[in-house]
Design a protein around this motif. Structure first.
Motif, PDB file in Angstrom:
ATOM      1  N   ALA A   1      34.448 -28.143 -48.591  1.00  0.00           N
ATOM      2  CA  ALA A   1      33.686 -27.858 -50.186  1.00  0.00           C
ATOM      3  C   ALA A   1      34.176 -28.543 -50.775  1.00  0.00           C
ATOM      4  O   ALA A   1      33.820 -29.480 -51.758  1.00  0.00           O
ATOM      5  N   ALA A   2      35.619 -27.694 -51.067  1.00  0.00           N
ATOM      6  CA  ALA A   2      36.042 -28.025 -52.675  1.00  0.00           C
ATOM      7  C   ALA A   2      37.016 -29.060 -52.892  1.00  0.00           C
ATOM      8  O   ALA A   2      37.081 -29.689 -53.719  1.00  0.00           O
ATOM      9  N   ALA A   3      37.592 -29.413 -51.129  1.00  0.00           N
ATOM     10  CA  ALA A   3      38.461 -30.765 -51.907  1.00  0.00           C
ATOM     11  C   ALA A   3      37.073 -32.241 -52.142  1.00  0.00           C
ATOM     12  O   ALA A   3      37.592 -33.145 -52.458  1.00  0.00           O
ATOM     13  N   ALA A   4      35.791 -32.264 -51.459  1.00  0.00           N
ATOM     14  CA  ALA A   4      35.219 -33.317 -51.601  1.00  0.00           C
ATOM     15  C   ALA A   4      34.963 -33.307 -53.123  1.00  0.00           C
ATOM     16  O   ALA A   4      34.672 -33.858 -53.867  1.00  0.00           O
ATOM     17  N   LEU A   5      34.623 -31.770 -53.520  1.00  0.00           N
ATOM     18  CA  LEU A   5      33.731 -31.672 -54.713  1.00  0.00           C
ATOM     19  C   LEU A   5      35.060 -31.577 -56.033  1.00  0.00           C
ATOM     20  O   LEU A   5      34.948 -32.777 -56.960  1.00  0.00           O
TER      21      LEU A   5
ATOM     22  N   ILE B   1      26.843 -38.288 -46.082  1.00  0.00           N
ATOM     23  CA  ILE B   1      26.763 -37.273 -46.243  1.00  0.00           C
ATOM     24  C   ILE B   1      27.989 -37.045 -48.078  1.00  0.00           C
ATOM     25  O   ILE B   1      28.383 -36.206 -48.700  1.00  0.00           O
ATOM     26  N   ILE B   2      29.190 -38.395 -47.363  1.00  0.00           N
ATOM     27  CA  ILE B   2      29.770 -38.357 -48.859  1.00  0.00           C
ATOM     28  C   ILE B   2      29.171 -38.656 -50.374  1.00  0.00           C
ATOM     29  O   ILE B   2      29.036 -38.199 -51.234  1.00  0.00           O
ATOM     30  N   GLU B   3      27.663 -39.066 -50.317  1.00  0.00           N
ATOM     31  CA  GLU B   3      26.965 -39.351 -51.272  1.00  0.00           C
ATOM     32  C   GLU B   3      26.422 -38.325 -51.519  1.00  0.00           C
ATOM     33  O   GLU B   3      26.681 -37.852 -52.748  1.00  0.00           O
ATOM     34  N   ARG B   4      26.098 -36.957 -50.384  1.00  0.00           N
ATOM     35  CA  ARG B   4      25.702 -36.466 -50.882  1.00  0.00           C
ATOM     36  C   ARG B   4      26.387 -35.046 -51.653  1.00  0.00           C
ATOM     37  O   ARG B   4      25.873 -33.905 -52.248  1.00  0.00           O
TER      38      ARG B   4
ATOM     39  N   GLU C   1      38.589 -32.913 -42.238  1.00  0.00           N
ATOM     40  CA  GLU C   1      38.693 -34.002 -43.517  1.00  0.00           C
ATOM     41  C   GLU C   1      37.621 -34.229 -44.426  1.00  0.00           C
ATOM     42  O   GLU C   1      36.503 -33.779 -44.191  1.00  0.00           O
ATOM     43  N   ARG C   2      38.090 -33.630 -45.544  1.00  0.00           N
ATOM     44  CA  ARG C   2      36.839 -33.619 -46.493  1.00  0.00           C
ATOM     45  C   ARG C   2      35.931 -34.940 -46.523  1.00  0.00           C
ATOM     46  O   ARG C   2      36.483 -35.510 -46.759  1.00  0.00           O
ATOM     47  N   TYR C   3      34.696 -34.485 -47.050  1.00  0.00           N
ATOM     48  CA  TYR C   3      33.577 -35.772 -46.757  1.00  0.00           C
ATOM     49  C   TYR C   3      33.668 -36.254 -48.627  1.00  0.00           C
ATOM     50  O   TYR C   3      32.803 -36.212 -49.562  1.00  0.00           O
ATOM     51  N   SER C   4      34.771 -37.054 -49.031  1.00  0.00           N
ATOM     52  CA  SER C   4      34.927 -37.829 -49.833  1.00  0.00           C
ATOM     53  C   SER C   4      35.084 -39.119 -49.820  1.00  0.00           C
ATOM     54  O   SER C   4      35.636 -39.879 -49.152  1.00  0.00           O
TER      55      SER C   4
ATOM     56  N   LEU D   1      37.609 -40.834 -51.086  1.00  0.00           N
ATOM     57  CA  LEU D   1      39.186 -40.789 -51.507  1.00  0.00           C
ATOM     58  C   LEU D   1      40.080 -40.328 -49.932  1.00  0.00           C
ATOM     59  O   LEU D   1      40.265 -40.902 -49.673  1.00  0.00           O
ATOM     60  N   GLY D   2      39.490 -38.603 -49.318  1.00  0.00           N
ATOM     61  CA  GLY D   2      39.637 -38.405 -48.315  1.00  0.00           C
ATOM     62  C   GLY D   2      39.280 -39.737 -46.845  1.00  0.00           C
ATOM     63  O   GLY D   2      40.231 -40.425 -46.248  1.00  0.00           O
ATOM     64  N   TYR D   3      38.070 -40.107 -46.860  1.00  0.00           N
ATOM     65  CA  TYR D   3      38.178 -40.962 -45.652  1.00  0.00           C
ATOM     66  C   TYR D   3      38.882 -42.631 -45.729  1.00  0.00           C
ATOM     67  O   TYR D   3      38.770 -43.059 -44.949  1.00  0.00           O
ATOM     68  N   ALA D   4      39.111 -42.824 -47.039  1.00  0.00           N
ATOM     69  CA  ALA D   4      40.199 -44.121 -47.489  1.00  0.00           C
ATOM     70  C   ALA D   4      41.260 -44.067 -46.750  1.00  0.00           C
ATOM     71  O   ALA D   4      41.387 -44.683 -46.326  1.00  0.00           O
ATOM     72  N   LYS D   5      41.883 -42.522 -47.451  1.00  0.00           N
ATOM     73  CA  LYS D   5      42.733 -42.408 -46.650  1.00  0.00           C
ATOM     74  C   LYS D   5      42.946 -41.857 -44.334  1.00  0.00           C
ATOM     75  O   LYS D   5      44.265 -42.106 -44.468  1.00  0.00           O
ATOM     76  N   VAL D   6      41.772 -41.875 -44.592  1.00  0.00           N
ATOM     77  CA  VAL D   6      41.766 -41.606 -42.912  1.00  0.00           C
ATOM     78  C   VAL D   6      41.852 -43.023 -42.697  1.00  0.00           C
ATOM     79  O   VAL D   6      42.665 -43.279 -41.618  1.00  0.00           O
ATOM     80  N   MET D   7      41.381 -43.332 -42.911  1.00  0.00           N
ATOM     81  CA  MET D   7      40.507 -45.259 -42.447  1.00  0.00           C
ATOM     82  C   MET D   7      42.254 -46.118 -42.509  1.00  0.00           C
ATOM     83  O   MET D   7      42.466 -47.101 -41.500  1.00  0.00           O
TER      84      MET D   7
END
Length: 344
Positions: free
Chosen positions: A70-74, A170-173, A316-319, A321-327
């Motif tokens: 959560a900290a990573a997403a925020l 979730i990312i939008e939340r 992975e954090r729900y942001s 940036l996080g999921y852009a890197k994953v994909m």
């Protein structure tokens, strides 16, 4: 290793984040507009979390403590927590991937592994708010059950539901929560990350369309069992399979004892499902590929023999940036993979 597999069961998986008083609080920029779930009126601040719990404070929270994911997403949205709990520091002192871009030298640690949460340290941080994701309904990830009452007495808590929700939602939340905490969602880094996420999604969708025969399976392992991911219960896999068209091999139903998320197989039955590519849980507490290679049935799988094993970033954090890197990583790996290792 019993805490590895069930991503939703808090006794499994990963992460947290902490901060020091000297590091200040959340993002300095005021929110441009309050999200529907929150409001700032007459100096007071309110937020309704995913438990249906309404939090009302006399002012916008400044000192936020968050579970590492959560900290990573925020953090990616511009919020700077003062403290974290959950996986954030590796044995060599480096940053655990689960804490994303968080500068762990500037946050206070109140726990780094499952079951570790220093209530005294948490209270000393004088937190205004605690934020954690929830895989199990109404259960804050990485907050030990025996510490819940004490934690609730120190500061209000916000839960963000992670299971049963679409990835983008979730990312939008998290974005709306960050905005309510003072982040500027129009800031260049946030806008750039969103564009990068959209581009990465489009690239993976093109690959899936161009290579419809390429099959992928997602697993994690313990010394006793192989866990095969059940697509509907994982927001990332569901997004890749249902929204982007990637062919993901998964069980028809999960093992009941797992509460969803996985079908549990003995290693003798590790060949029940086969795919051209296998994504293996990359969390530090999960069984390593080299260890799995010692299991005879696993070693005989076509994807294993072909060397088409790549990481799955389960926590992975729900942001954006996080999921852009994953994909981006996933698309690169799948692009070089053969799609004929499984013979029909």
């Amino acid at each position: 290793m019993a805490d590895v597999p069930r991503r939703a069961l808090v006794a499994l998986a990963a992460a947290a984040l902490l901060g020091v008083s000297a590091c200040g609080g959340t993002a300095a920029s005021p929110a441009s507009s309050a999200p529907p779930a929150s409001s700032v009126q007459g100096g007071s601040w309110t937020w309704q979390d995913d438990r249906g719990k309404k939090i009302t404070l006399p002012r916008r929270p400044q000192r936020v403590v968050a579970q590492s994911a959560a900290a990573a997403a925020l953090w990616d949205f511009g919020v700077r927590p003062v403290g974290v709990f959950g996986p954030h520091k590796l044995k060599d002192g480096g940053r655990d991937p689960e804490v994303g871009e968080v500068d762990i030298t500037k946050v206070e640690s109140i726990g780094n592994v499952w079951g570790e949460f220093n209530v005294e340290k948490y209270a000393a941080l004088r937190p205004d708010l605690l934020v954690a994701g929830m895989y199990v309904k109404d259960t804050l990830w990485y907050v030990p059950e025996q510490s819940v009452a004490a934690v609730d007495q120190i500061a209000p808590t916000v839960g963000v539901q992670l299971s049963g929700k679409p990835l983008v939602q979730i990312i939008e939340r998290y974005g709306r929560l960050a905005e309510a905490l003072g982040a500027d969602l129009t800031a260049a880094p946030v806008a750039e990350a969103k564009k990068r996420f959209e581009d990465a999604s489009a690239a993976l969708k093109r690959l899936a369309a161009d290579r419809p025969g390429l099959s992928v399976m997602v697993v994690t392992g313990t010394p006793d069992s192989l866990y095969v991911a059940y697509l509907p219960d994982h927001p990332d896999l569901k997004y890749w399979g249902e929204d982007l068209g990637l062919k993901i091999v998964h069980p028809e139903r999960p093992t009941e004892s797992e509460g969803g998320f996985w079908e549990v197989l003995s290693w003798e039955n590790a060949d029940k499902y086969q795919a051209d590519v296998i994504l293996v849980d990359a969390r530090t507490q999960s069984m390593k590929i080299e260890e799995m290679a010692k299991k005879p049935t696993w070693a005989k799988l076509p994807a294993v023999k072909a060397g088409q094993l790549y990481p799955w970033h389960a926590a992975e954090r729900y942001s954006y940036l996080g999921y852009a890197k994953v994909m981006e990583e996933l698309t690169t790996n799948l692009d070089k993979a053969r799609d004929d290792v499984v013979k029909e």
